[in-house]
Design a protein around this motif. Structure first.
Motif, PDB file in Angstrom:
ATOM      1  N   GLY A 133       0.840  -1.192   0.120  1.00  0.00           N
ATOM      2  CA  GLY A 133      -0.069   0.245  -0.099  1.00  0.00           C
ATOM      3  C   GLY A 133       0.774   1.127  -0.127  1.00  0.00           C
ATOM      4  N   THR A 134       0.203   2.300  -0.374  1.00  0.00           N
ATOM      5  CA  THR A 134       1.092   3.682  -0.575  1.00  0.00           C
ATOM      6  C   THR A 134       1.621   3.960   0.827  1.00  0.00           C
ATOM      7  N   CYS A 135       1.317   3.656   1.820  1.00  0.00           N
ATOM      8  CA  CYS A 135       1.972   3.723   3.168  1.00  0.00           C
ATOM      9  C   CYS A 135       2.088   2.495   4.109  1.00  0.00           C
ATOM     10  N   GLY A 136       2.296   1.398   3.302  1.00  0.00           N
ATOM     11  CA  GLY A 136       2.470   0.284   3.877  1.00  0.00           C
ATOM     12  C   GLY A 136       1.094  -0.317   4.734  1.00  0.00           C
ATOM     13  N   GLY A 137      -0.008   0.227   4.427  1.00  0.00           N
ATOM     14  CA  GLY A 137      -1.226  -0.223   5.276  1.00  0.00           C
ATOM     15  C   GLY A 137      -1.433   0.352   6.506  1.00  0.00           C
ATOM     16  N   ILE A 138      -0.339   1.485   6.769  1.00  0.00           N
ATOM     17  CA  ILE A 138      -0.461   2.153   8.188  1.00  0.00           C
ATOM     18  C   ILE A 138      -1.504   3.222   8.107  1.00  0.00           C
ATOM     19  N   GLY A 139      -1.693   3.880   7.185  1.00  0.00           N
ATOM     20  CA  GLY A 139      -2.403   5.235   7.203  1.00  0.00           C
ATOM     21  C   GLY A 139      -4.022   4.718   6.684  1.00  0.00           C
ATOM     22  N   SER A 140      -4.359   3.916   6.029  1.00  0.00           N
ATOM     23  CA  SER A 140      -5.530   3.773   5.442  1.00  0.00           C
ATOM     24  C   SER A 140      -6.037   4.855   4.494  1.00  0.00           C
ATOM     25  N   SER A 141      -7.464   5.102   4.569  1.00  0.00           N
ATOM     26  CA  SER A 141      -8.036   6.114   3.686  1.00  0.00           C
ATOM     27  C   SER A 141      -7.646   7.638   4.084  1.00  0.00           C
ATOM     28  N   GLN A 142      -7.355   7.898   5.453  1.00  0.00           N
ATOM     29  CA  GLN A 142      -7.017   9.180   6.011  1.00  0.00           C
ATOM     30  C   GLN A 142      -5.773   9.730   5.945  1.00  0.00           C
ATOM     31  N   HIS A 143      -4.658   8.764   5.880  1.00  0.00           N
ATOM     32  CA  HIS A 143      -3.585   9.219   6.140  1.00  0.00           C
ATOM     33  C   HIS A 143      -2.504   8.802   4.992  1.00  0.00           C
ATOM     34  N   LEU A 144      -2.556   9.491   4.104  1.00  0.00           N
ATOM     35  CA  LEU A 144      -1.870   8.991   2.858  1.00  0.00           C
ATOM     36  C   LEU A 144      -0.599   9.936   2.342  1.00  0.00           C
ATOM     37  N   CYS A 145       0.368   9.256   1.728  1.00  0.00           N
ATOM     38  CA  CYS A 145       1.405  10.271   1.245  1.00  0.00           C
ATOM     39  C   CYS A 145       2.172   9.347  -0.049  1.00  0.00           C
ATOM     40  N   ASN A 146       1.936  10.187  -1.034  1.00  0.00           N
ATOM     41  CA  ASN A 146       2.385   9.765  -2.369  1.00  0.00           C
ATOM     42  C   ASN A 146       2.517  10.568  -3.397  1.00  0.00           C
ATOM     43  N   LYS A 147       3.535  10.648  -4.105  1.00  0.00           N
ATOM     44  CA  LYS A 147       3.852  11.748  -4.978  1.00  0.00           C
ATOM     45  C   LYS A 147       3.597  13.006  -4.960  1.00  0.00           C
ATOM     46  N   GLY A 148       3.772  13.668  -3.619  1.00  0.00           N
ATOM     47  CA  GLY A 148       3.450  14.999  -3.486  1.00  0.00           C
ATOM     48  C   GLY A 148       2.135  15.231  -2.719  1.00  0.00           C
ATOM     49  N   PHE A 149       1.308  14.026  -2.738  1.00  0.00           N
ATOM     50  CA  PHE A 149       0.024  14.078  -1.907  1.00  0.00           C
ATOM     51  C   PHE A 149       0.163  13.932  -0.591  1.00  0.00           C
TER      52      PHE A 149
END
Length: 578
Positions: A20-36
Motif C-alpha cells: 500500500g501507499t503507506c504500507g497499510g499504516i494510514g488507510s484512507s485518511q493518512h496518505l503520502c504519495n507523489k506530493g500528495f
C-alpha cells in the motif's frame, strides 16, 4: 487518484497491505504519495500545506500548494490563523473548500454564521466560486484559480458548492430523503448515466475491472512487519567523562552564537518566531542581530502559536531546518495538536517516506515574577510523545554544543526547553571546593557532580535551570541531612537514558529527583519507576521534589513558597524525614 493515478497503491493501503501507499499504516485518511499528503485532523493540514508551499517559494521553484478542506473545517480557528499567515507572507497556496452543506450530520446554517466567501475576503485573499453541477464552469474556474496562484505568487480561496449523496462515514444518515433525492437527480454523474447509458456502462465495466485487478494484486501482498514499523529509539550514553569546560559567556549569548554560525553555513536553517526582528530580537534576545544579517532566514510571525507550528512542520517536510521559538513555554499548550497529531506522526504514519526535522525552542521556569501563565515548567506534558526528543538546556553544558548536536543528528521533531534564569548564567561557571564536575561525551551530555574525598550517600537527579540551584546547595544538603550528595544533571529528558543514574544509585541506594514543574505524574515519577524496575528492593529511598500543585503566583514571596528552587536542602531534609 486524480493526483497520483496509483490505484494499486490505494487499494492495497485500504486493505492494510505492505504494498500500500503507506504500507497499510494510514488507510484512507493518512496518505503520502507523489506530493500528495493527507491527515485526519480537521484544519491541521492547512498550515502544514502553507509551510510546504512556502518552502517551494523560498527555493524559487515554480510549484504551488493546494489544500482541500470542507465547510465543517471552517469552524477551526487554525484555518483563519493560516489565512492570515498566507496573506502576510504571500504564500502560493490555493485553499479549496468543498461545501456540501453538512458538517458530518449538522446543517451548515446550524454551525456557520455569515457567508463563507466573506472569510478569506477579510484577509485580502482573492476568491473563486464554483459548483459541481456546472462542470464546464468548475473546470474553467479551477484552471483560473490555479493560474492566479501560480502567476501572482499569492494565496487564493476556491469555494466549490456540492452535495454528498451518501452517508458521511457510517450508515447513520439522518438527512431528509426528499432533500437527498433532489440532489441525486441533478448529480452530474447520474445525468451522464441517463444521457449516455451505453458509454457509462462501458466505462463502469472498465473501472470495475481495474479495481478487481488492484484488489487481486493487493491480496497477494503481505502485511507490514510490526518490528520493522516500530523500529528502535537510539539512546547514546557514554561512560567517558571529561572535566566540565568553563566558558566566559552567558547561556543566551551562546545560543545566539549558534544561530549566527549555523545560518552562515546552511541557508536551509530558518529562525521563526514572534517579535524576533531587530532591533528587538525576541523576548529574551536569542534572535539578536539575526534578521539584520540573514533577512531571508528569519521569519517574524503573528501571535499564532498553533499555525506557526504547523507552518514550521510544512517547511521541515519541504526540506528546510526550521527552529521555531515559542516566546514562553506556557504557550506550548497552544501548539499541541501540531506536535502530537502532525509532527510526531508523519514519519511512521507515512511509512518512513518523509522526515520532519523541526525544532521547537521555548523558555520555561519561574523566578522572574511573571505569574500563573508565564512562569510554568510544563515539560511533563511534552515528554513521552512518540518520535519527539525533548532536551532541557542547563548552564553546566555549553548550549551551543547541544544545538550543534541537534542540527547534526536529529531527523525528527525536537523540543528544546531553555530556562529564563539560566539565560543570564555563565556556562560551566560551577565551583565547589568539595566537588569535581564532569560531563560525559554523549551528544546530549550528562553532568556528574561528585564529592572529591568521599563516596556519595545520596543520588540527586535534576535537569534544566533548577540544577544550578541544587549545585549551589550541595554543602547545605550535607549539613542538613548528614548525607553526601552526588548530583546527576540530564540534558535529554525524553527519551531518557537512566544508565548514569543507575550507576550512581547502585552505590548510594538512595535517590531524590528534583524538578521545577509539578511532581505528580512528572519526570521524577518516570525516573523513579525506571530505577525501581532496575534495582528492585535494593533501593532504600526513592523520593520526588517538585512544585506545589497550584498556579504560580506573581508575588515573589509566594512564588518562592510554591517553587522548589529555594531552600532545597531543607526540603530534602523534610522529604527524608531526618
Amino acid at each position: 487518484m486524480a493526483r497520483t493515478k496509483d490505484l494499486d497503491g490505494l487499494i492495497a493501503e485500504l486493505m492494510g497491505k505492505e504494498s500500500g501507499t503507506c504500507g497499510g499504516i494510514g488507510s484512507s485518511q493518512h496518505l503520502c504519495n507523489k506530493g500528495f499528503y493527507s491527515n485526519g485532523v480537521q484544519g491541521g493540514i492547512v498550515p502544514v500545506a502553507a509551510g510546504m508551499a512556502l518552502a517551494k517559494k523560498k527555493n524559487e521553484q515554480e510549484y504551488i500548494g493546494l489544500v482541500f478542506i470542507g465547510d465543517g473545517t471552517l469552524g477551526e480557528g487554525i484555518v483563519y490563523e493560516t489565512f492570515n499567515l498566507c496573506s502576510l507572507m504571500e504564500v502560493p497556496l490555493l485553499i479549496v473548500c468543498e461545501n456540501n452543506l453538512y458538517a458530518q450530520s449538522t446543517k451548515i446554517e446550524d454551525n456557520l454564521s455569515g457567508k463563507i466567501l466573506d472569510r478569506p475576503k477579510a484577509f485580502g485573499i482573492h476568491s473563486f466560486h464554483s459548483d459541481t453541477w456546472n462542470l464546464e464552469k468548475l473546470f474553467s474556474n479551477a484552471k483560473e484559480s490555479i493560474d492566479f496562484v501560480r502567476e501572482k505568487n499569492l494565496p487564493a480561496f476556491h469555494l466549490v458548492d456540492t452535495y454528498r449523496l451518501n452517508h458521511h462515514s457510517k450508515s447513520d444518515d439522518n438527512r431528509d430523503p426528499r432533500e437527498v433525492e433532489e440532489y441525486i437527480k441533478k448529480d452530474p454523474l447520474n445525468l451522464f448515466q441517463s444521457q449516455h447509458p451505453e458509454k457509462f456502462k462501458s466505462m463502469l465495466k472498465e473501472v470495475n475491472k481495474k479495481i478487481l485487478q488492484a484488489t487481486s494484486n493487493a491480496e497477494k501482498s503481505m502485511e507490514l512487519d510490526g518490528i520493522t514499523y516500530v523500529g528502535e529509539r537510539s539512546l547514546e550514553s557514554s561512560n567517558d567523562y571529561i572535566i566540565l569546560e568553563k566558558i566566559n559567556e552567558r547561556v543566551a549569548t551562546r545560543i545566539n552564537l549558534f544561530f549566527h554560525e549555523i545560518i552562515s553555513k546552511d541557508k536551509k536553517v530558518l529562525f521563526i518566531g514572534e517579535d524576533i526582528l531587530s532591533p528587538y530580537g525576541g523576548a529574551f534576545k536569542i534572535a539578536k542581530g539575526l534578521s539584520d544579517k540573514f533577512p531571508q532566514n528569519v521569519i517574524s510571525t503573528p501571535i499564532s502559536e498553533l499555525s506557526i507550528t504547523g507552518l514550521s512542520n510544512g517547511l521541515a517536510l519541504g526540506g528546510f531546518r526550521p527552529f521555531l521559538e515559542i516566546m514562553f513555554g506556557d504557550f506550548m499548550t497552544l501548539c499541541f495538536d501540531q506536535i502530537v497529531n502532525h509532527a510526531s506522526k508523519f514519519y511512521h504514519m507515512y511509512n518512513k517516506q518523509v522526515n520532519c526535522p523541526v525544532v521547537f525552542r521555548t523558555p520555561m521556569g519561574g523566578g522572574r515574577g511573571y505569574g500563573p501563565t508565564h512562569s510554568q515548567t510544563l515539560d511533563k506534558f511534552l515528554v513521552g510523545i512518540d518520535n519527539v526528543r525533548v532536551i532541557a538546556i542547563n548552564s553546566f553544558v555549553d548550549p551551543k554544543l547541544i544545538y550543534e548536536g541537534i542540527y547534526e543528528n536529529e531527523e525528527h521533531p525536537t523540543i528544546v526547553i531553555e530556562n529564563k534564569i539560566d539565560y543570564a548564567r555563565f556556562v560551566g561557571d560551577k565551583e565547589n571546593h568539595s566537588y569535581k564536575v564532569f560531563r560525559d561525551n554523549s551528544v546530549y551530555p550528562v553532568v556528574k557532580c561528585s564529592p572529591k574525598s568521599n563516596d556519595p550517600d545520596l543520588t540527586i537527579v535534576s535537569y534544566g535551570g533548577i540544577a544550578s540551584d541544587i549545585f549551589q546547595e550541595l554543602q547545605e544538603i550535607f549539613l542538613e541531612t548528614e548525607l553526601i550528595p552526588e548530583l546527576i544533571v540530564l540534558s535529554s529528558i525524553s527519551p531518557l537514558d537512566v544508565g548514569p543514574i543507575i550507576s550512581s544509585v547502585k552505590k548510594t541506594k538512595k535517590i531524590i529527583v528534583i524538578e521545577e514543574g509539578g511532581k505528580e505524574f512528572g519526570i521524577g515519577s518516570e525516573i523513579l519507576s525506571r530505577v525501581s524496575e532496575e534495582l528492585g528492593n535494593t533501593l532504600e529511598i526513592g523520593k520526588r521534589i517538585g512544585a506545589k500543585g497550584v498556579p504560580i503566583p506573581s508575588a515573589r514571596s509566594m512564588e518562592d513558597y510554591v517553587l522548589p528552587n529555594n531552600e532545597i536542602a531543607r526540603n530534602i531534609k523534610l522529604e527524608l524525614k531526618i
